[in-house]
Design a protein around this motif. Sequence first.
Motif, PDB file in Angstrom:
ATOM      1  N   GLN A 191       0.834  -1.199   0.000  1.00 20.31           N
ATOM      2  CA  GLN A 191       0.000   0.000   0.000  1.00 20.31           C
ATOM      3  C   GLN A 191       0.869   1.250   0.000  1.00 20.31           C
ATOM      4  O   GLN A 191       0.599   2.213  -0.726  1.00 20.31           O
ATOM      5  CB  GLN A 191      -0.944   0.014   1.207  1.00 20.31           C
ATOM      6  CG  GLN A 191      -1.921   1.163   1.199  1.00 20.31           C
ATOM      7  CD  GLN A 191      -2.910   1.079   0.055  1.00 20.31           C
ATOM      8  OE1 GLN A 191      -3.559   0.061  -0.133  1.00 20.31           O
ATOM      9  NE2 GLN A 191      -3.045   2.132  -0.706  1.00 20.31           N
ATOM     10  N   ALA A 192       1.922   1.262   0.821  1.00 21.54           N
ATOM     11  CA  ALA A 192       2.823   2.418   0.876  1.00 21.54           C
ATOM     12  C   ALA A 192       3.497   2.633  -0.479  1.00 21.54           C
ATOM     13  O   ALA A 192       3.652   3.777  -0.930  1.00 21.54           O
ATOM     14  CB  ALA A 192       3.867   2.234   1.969  1.00 21.54           C
ATOM     15  N   ASN A 193       3.889   1.558  -1.146  1.00 19.93           N
ATOM     16  CA  ASN A 193       4.502   1.684  -2.470  1.00 19.93           C
ATOM     17  C   ASN A 193       3.523   2.268  -3.477  1.00 19.93           C
ATOM     18  O   ASN A 193       3.900   3.086  -4.324  1.00 19.93           O
ATOM     19  CB  ASN A 193       5.027   0.338  -2.952  1.00 19.93           C
ATOM     20  CG  ASN A 193       6.270  -0.096  -2.221  1.00 19.93           C
ATOM     21  OD1 ASN A 193       6.993   0.730  -1.662  1.00 19.93           O
ATOM     22  ND2 ASN A 193       6.514  -1.383  -2.181  1.00 19.93           N
ATOM     23  N   LEU A 194       2.262   1.869  -3.373  1.00 19.54           N
ATOM     24  CA  LEU A 194       1.250   2.431  -4.272  1.00 19.54           C
ATOM     25  C   LEU A 194       1.075   3.922  -4.005  1.00 19.54           C
ATOM     26  O   LEU A 194       1.025   4.724  -4.933  1.00 19.54           O
ATOM     27  CB  LEU A 194      -0.079   1.704  -4.087  1.00 19.54           C
ATOM     28  CG  LEU A 194      -1.228   2.189  -4.963  1.00 19.54           C
ATOM     29  CD1 LEU A 194      -0.907   1.993  -6.446  1.00 19.54           C
ATOM     30  CD2 LEU A 194      -2.502   1.449  -4.595  1.00 19.54           C
ATOM     31  N   TYR A 195       1.007   4.311  -2.730  1.00 25.86           N
ATOM     32  CA  TYR A 195       0.902   5.735  -2.405  1.00 25.86           C
ATOM     33  C   TYR A 195       2.100   6.503  -2.960  1.00 25.86           C
ATOM     34  O   TYR A 195       1.948   7.585  -3.519  1.00 25.86           O
ATOM     35  CB  TYR A 195       0.850   5.948  -0.885  1.00 25.86           C
ATOM     36  CG  TYR A 195      -0.443   5.539  -0.236  1.00 25.86           C
ATOM     37  CD1 TYR A 195      -1.666   5.606  -0.893  1.00 25.86           C
ATOM     38  CD2 TYR A 195      -0.439   5.099   1.075  1.00 25.86           C
ATOM     39  CE1 TYR A 195      -2.837   5.231  -0.268  1.00 25.86           C
ATOM     40  CE2 TYR A 195      -1.619   4.726   1.711  1.00 25.86           C
ATOM     41  CZ  TYR A 195      -2.811   4.798   1.033  1.00 25.86           C
ATOM     42  OH  TYR A 195      -3.967   4.441   1.664  1.00 25.86           O
ATOM     43  N   ARG A 196       3.300   5.941  -2.802  1.00 21.80           N
ATOM     44  CA  ARG A 196       4.510   6.619  -3.293  1.00 21.80           C
ATOM     45  C   ARG A 196       4.483   6.783  -4.814  1.00 21.80           C
ATOM     46  O   ARG A 196       4.977   7.775  -5.343  1.00 21.80           O
ATOM     47  CB  ARG A 196       5.754   5.850  -2.882  1.00 21.80           C
ATOM     48  CG  ARG A 196       6.167   6.105  -1.471  1.00 21.80           C
ATOM     49  CD  ARG A 196       7.523   5.467  -1.152  1.00 21.80           C
ATOM     50  NE  ARG A 196       7.613   5.258   0.261  1.00 21.80           N
ATOM     51  CZ  ARG A 196       7.343   4.119   0.896  1.00 21.80           C
ATOM     52  NH1 ARG A 196       6.992   3.051   0.222  1.00 21.80           N
ATOM     53  NH2 ARG A 196       7.433   4.047   2.197  1.00 21.80           N
ATOM     54  N   SER A 197       3.899   5.829  -5.511  1.00 23.03           N
ATOM     55  CA  SER A 197       3.877   5.918  -6.970  1.00 23.03           C
ATOM     56  C   SER A 197       3.021   7.090  -7.455  1.00 23.03           C
ATOM     57  O   SER A 197       3.204   7.565  -8.569  1.00 23.03           O
ATOM     58  CB  SER A 197       3.391   4.601  -7.590  1.00 23.03           C
ATOM     59  OG  SER A 197       2.010   4.408  -7.388  1.00 23.03           O
ATOM     60  N   TRP A 198       2.089   7.555  -6.624  1.00 24.54           N
ATOM     61  CA  TRP A 198       1.229   8.681  -6.982  1.00 24.54           C
ATOM     62  C   TRP A 198       1.488   9.895  -6.097  1.00 24.54           C
ATOM     63  O   TRP A 198       0.696  10.828  -6.070  1.00 24.54           O
ATOM     64  CB  TRP A 198      -0.242   8.264  -6.892  1.00 24.54           C
ATOM     65  CG  TRP A 198      -0.547   7.185  -7.882  1.00 24.54           C
ATOM     66  CD1 TRP A 198      -0.734   5.867  -7.621  1.00 24.54           C
ATOM     67  CD2 TRP A 198      -0.630   7.324  -9.294  1.00 24.54           C
ATOM     68  NE1 TRP A 198      -0.949   5.173  -8.787  1.00 24.54           N
ATOM     69  CE2 TRP A 198      -0.887   6.059  -9.835  1.00 24.54           C
ATOM     70  CE3 TRP A 198      -0.518   8.415 -10.166  1.00 24.54           C
ATOM     71  CZ2 TRP A 198      -1.034   5.843 -11.204  1.00 24.54           C
ATOM     72  CZ3 TRP A 198      -0.667   8.184 -11.526  1.00 24.54           C
ATOM     73  CH2 TRP A 198      -0.917   6.916 -12.022  1.00 24.54           C
ATOM     74  N   GLU A 199       2.621   9.894  -5.411  1.00 22.94           N
ATOM     75  CA  GLU A 199       2.937  10.989  -4.493  1.00 22.94           C
ATOM     76  C   GLU A 199       2.915  12.348  -5.176  1.00 22.94           C
ATOM     77  O   GLU A 199       2.409  13.328  -4.628  1.00 22.94           O
ATOM     78  CB  GLU A 199       4.302  10.757  -3.848  1.00 22.94           C
ATOM     79  CG  GLU A 199       4.700  11.834  -2.874  1.00 22.94           C
ATOM     80  CD  GLU A 199       6.046  11.582  -2.218  1.00 22.94           C
ATOM     81  OE1 GLU A 199       6.436  12.415  -1.385  1.00 22.94           O
ATOM     82  OE2 GLU A 199       6.710  10.578  -2.535  1.00 22.94           O
ATOM     83  N   HIS A 200       3.452  12.418  -6.377  1.00 22.23           N
ATOM     84  CA  HIS A 200       3.515  13.708  -7.072  1.00 22.23           C
ATOM     85  C   HIS A 200       2.122  14.313  -7.264  1.00 22.23           C
ATOM     86  O   HIS A 200       1.955  15.522  -7.184  1.00 22.23           O
ATOM     87  CB  HIS A 200       4.256  13.565  -8.405  1.00 22.23           C
ATOM     88  CG  HIS A 200       3.563  12.677  -9.397  1.00 22.23           C
ATOM     89  ND1 HIS A 200       3.561  11.297  -9.293  1.00 22.23           N
ATOM     90  CD2 HIS A 200       2.845  12.978 -10.495  1.00 22.23           C
ATOM     91  CE1 HIS A 200       2.866  10.782 -10.300  1.00 22.23           C
ATOM     92  NE2 HIS A 200       2.424  11.779 -11.043  1.00 22.23           N
ATOM     93  N   LEU A 201       1.113  13.474  -7.500  1.00 22.20           N
ATOM     94  CA  LEU A 201      -0.247  13.998  -7.632  1.00 22.20           C
ATOM     95  C   LEU A 201      -0.820  14.414  -6.280  1.00 22.20           C
ATOM     96  O   LEU A 201      -1.485  15.447  -6.173  1.00 22.20           O
ATOM     97  CB  LEU A 201      -1.157  12.942  -8.260  1.00 22.20           C
ATOM     98  CG  LEU A 201      -0.893  12.618  -9.720  1.00 22.20           C
ATOM     99  CD1 LEU A 201      -1.818  11.502 -10.185  1.00 22.20           C
ATOM    100  CD2 LEU A 201      -1.070  13.852 -10.582  1.00 22.20           C
ATOM    101  N   SER A 202      -0.537  13.624  -5.267  1.00 18.16           N
ATOM    102  CA  SER A 202      -1.042  13.936  -3.928  1.00 18.16           C
ATOM    103  C   SER A 202      -0.505  15.260  -3.430  1.00 18.16           C
ATOM    104  O   SER A 202      -1.216  16.033  -2.781  1.00 18.16           O
ATOM    105  CB  SER A 202      -0.640  12.836  -2.941  1.00 18.16           C
ATOM    106  OG  SER A 202      -1.229  11.615  -3.314  1.00 18.16           O
ATOM    107  N   ARG A 203       0.741  15.550  -3.742  1.00 18.71           N
ATOM    108  CA  ARG A 203       1.392  16.752  -3.227  1.00 18.71           C
ATOM    109  C   ARG A 203       1.071  18.011  -4.041  1.00 18.71           C
ATOM    110  O   ARG A 203       1.507  19.101  -3.690  1.00 18.71           O
ATOM    111  CB  ARG A 203       2.883  16.537  -3.129  1.00 18.71           C
ATOM    112  CG  ARG A 203       3.221  15.475  -2.070  1.00 18.71           C
ATOM    113  CD  ARG A 203       4.676  15.456  -1.744  1.00 18.71           C
ATOM    114  NE  ARG A 203       4.993  14.456  -0.776  1.00 18.71           N
ATOM    115  CZ  ARG A 203       4.995  14.648   0.539  1.00 18.71           C
ATOM    116  NH1 ARG A 203       4.664  15.816   1.034  1.00 18.71           N
ATOM    117  NH2 ARG A 203       5.330  13.668   1.367  1.00 18.71           N
TER     118      ARG A 203
END
Length: 70
Positions: A47-59
Amino acid sequence: MWGDAVAPELATATPAATELAALPNPPRRLLVGSQSFGHVLQTDRAQANLYRSWEHLSRLAPADPATATM
């Protein structure tokens, strides 16, 4: 949670439950069973890896709405 393949036998959880009951400030949740613990950690890492893969959009959204520009 994952069926009999992961869950420990109920009787083997007795030492953990006994120690848990004696704690002055026990955790609200406890993973019981070595296989269960490993499975949860593996799931959390995925799950953390999935979040990291879209971090740029989240931020893209600012933490403070007052600093947002439109």
